[in-house]
Design a protein around this motif. Sequence first.
Motif, PDB file in Angstrom:
ATOM      1  N   LEU A  83      29.139  48.948  49.769  1.00 25.58           N
ATOM      2  CA  LEU A  83      27.975  49.680  49.260  1.00 25.58           C
ATOM      3  C   LEU A  83      26.797  49.604  50.222  1.00 25.58           C
ATOM      4  O   LEU A  83      26.095  50.602  50.438  1.00 25.58           O
ATOM      5  CB  LEU A  83      27.573  49.152  47.880  1.00 25.58           C
ATOM      6  CG  LEU A  83      28.527  49.498  46.748  1.00 25.58           C
ATOM      7  CD1 LEU A  83      28.116  48.785  45.463  1.00 25.58           C
ATOM      8  CD2 LEU A  83      28.604  50.991  46.530  1.00 25.58           C
ATOM      9  N   LEU A 125      27.414  51.959  53.034  1.00 20.70           N
ATOM     10  CA  LEU A 125      27.200  53.337  52.594  1.00 20.70           C
ATOM     11  C   LEU A 125      25.710  53.669  52.500  1.00 20.70           C
ATOM     12  O   LEU A 125      25.246  54.659  53.070  1.00 20.70           O
ATOM     13  CB  LEU A 125      27.879  53.544  51.236  1.00 20.70           C
ATOM     14  CG  LEU A 125      27.712  54.900  50.584  1.00 20.70           C
ATOM     15  CD1 LEU A 125      28.581  55.921  51.299  1.00 20.70           C
ATOM     16  CD2 LEU A 125      28.081  54.819  49.115  1.00 20.70           C
ATOM     17  N   GLU A 163      27.491  54.686  56.441  1.00 21.47           N
ATOM     18  CA  GLU A 163      28.931  54.709  56.681  1.00 21.47           C
ATOM     19  C   GLU A 163      29.618  55.519  55.580  1.00 21.47           C
ATOM     20  O   GLU A 163      29.147  55.575  54.450  1.00 21.47           O
ATOM     21  CB  GLU A 163      29.476  53.282  56.714  1.00 21.47           C
ATOM     22  CG  GLU A 163      28.889  52.449  57.826  1.00 21.47           C
ATOM     23  CD  GLU A 163      29.289  50.986  57.767  1.00 21.47           C
ATOM     24  OE1 GLU A 163      28.991  50.284  58.731  1.00 21.47           O
ATOM     25  OE2 GLU A 163      29.880  50.551  56.758  1.00 21.47           O
ATOM     26  N   ARG A 164      30.708  56.120  55.903  1.00 25.94           N
ATOM     27  CA  ARG A 164      31.446  56.934  54.938  1.00 25.94           C
ATOM     28  C   ARG A 164      32.824  56.334  54.713  1.00 25.94           C
ATOM     29  O   ARG A 164      33.439  55.787  55.636  1.00 25.94           O
ATOM     30  CB  ARG A 164      31.593  58.367  55.443  1.00 25.94           C
ATOM     31  CG  ARG A 164      30.279  59.080  55.623  1.00 25.94           C
ATOM     32  CD  ARG A 164      29.675  59.399  54.256  1.00 25.94           C
ATOM     33  NE  ARG A 164      28.310  59.881  54.412  1.00 25.94           N
ATOM     34  CZ  ARG A 164      27.288  59.413  53.723  1.00 25.94           C
ATOM     35  NH1 ARG A 164      27.445  58.457  52.851  1.00 25.94           N
ATOM     36  NH2 ARG A 164      26.089  59.895  53.889  1.00 25.94           N
ATOM     37  N   LEU A 165      33.289  56.471  53.496  1.00 26.93           N
ATOM     38  CA  LEU A 165      34.633  56.007  53.142  1.00 26.93           C
ATOM     39  C   LEU A 165      35.423  57.175  52.583  1.00 26.93           C
ATOM     40  O   LEU A 165      34.878  58.027  51.877  1.00 26.93           O
ATOM     41  CB  LEU A 165      34.552  54.909  52.074  1.00 26.93           C
ATOM     42  CG  LEU A 165      33.847  53.616  52.466  1.00 26.93           C
ATOM     43  CD1 LEU A 165      33.669  52.724  51.236  1.00 26.93           C
ATOM     44  CD2 LEU A 165      34.633  52.881  53.542  1.00 26.93           C
ATOM     45  N   VAL A 173      37.922  54.238  48.892  1.00 33.78           N
ATOM     46  CA  VAL A 173      37.125  53.977  47.687  1.00 33.78           C
ATOM     47  C   VAL A 173      38.026  53.482  46.554  1.00 33.78           C
ATOM     48  O   VAL A 173      37.687  52.527  45.850  1.00 33.78           O
ATOM     49  CB  VAL A 173      36.336  55.240  47.264  1.00 33.78           C
ATOM     50  CG1 VAL A 173      35.703  55.051  45.901  1.00 33.78           C
ATOM     51  CG2 VAL A 173      35.288  55.592  48.312  1.00 33.78           C
TER      52      VAL A 173
END
Length: 107
Positions: A73, A76, A81-83, A88
């Motif tokens: 978290l 993010l 940052e992206r997941l 997820v």
Amino acid sequence: MSAWLFVAAAIALEVTGTFLLRLSDGFAKWHWGLLSIACYSACFWALSPAMKVLPIGVIYAVWAGVGIVAAALLGLVIFGERLGMVQVLCIALVLVGAVGLRLTTTS
């Protein structure tokens, strides 16, 4: 103080240490790195009283699992940052396991 409060403090210190480690830029910014080491040290100090009364496997799983979710978290929200969806989902499974262990373990 409840053993679970010590675990919560250890989680907060570990996540803070991870955040500071990221800020250290591979220890290029050494002051953040030193603060990170201090947080990790304090984390283990906080975790040790809980180990007197709770099973080590449960403590470690909850500590690591909640730490993983919190670090993801932070990545993010703070670092952008992206997941992916599968990532997820996997992190959510870790959290479900940690919560399940907490709910089924008494001190």
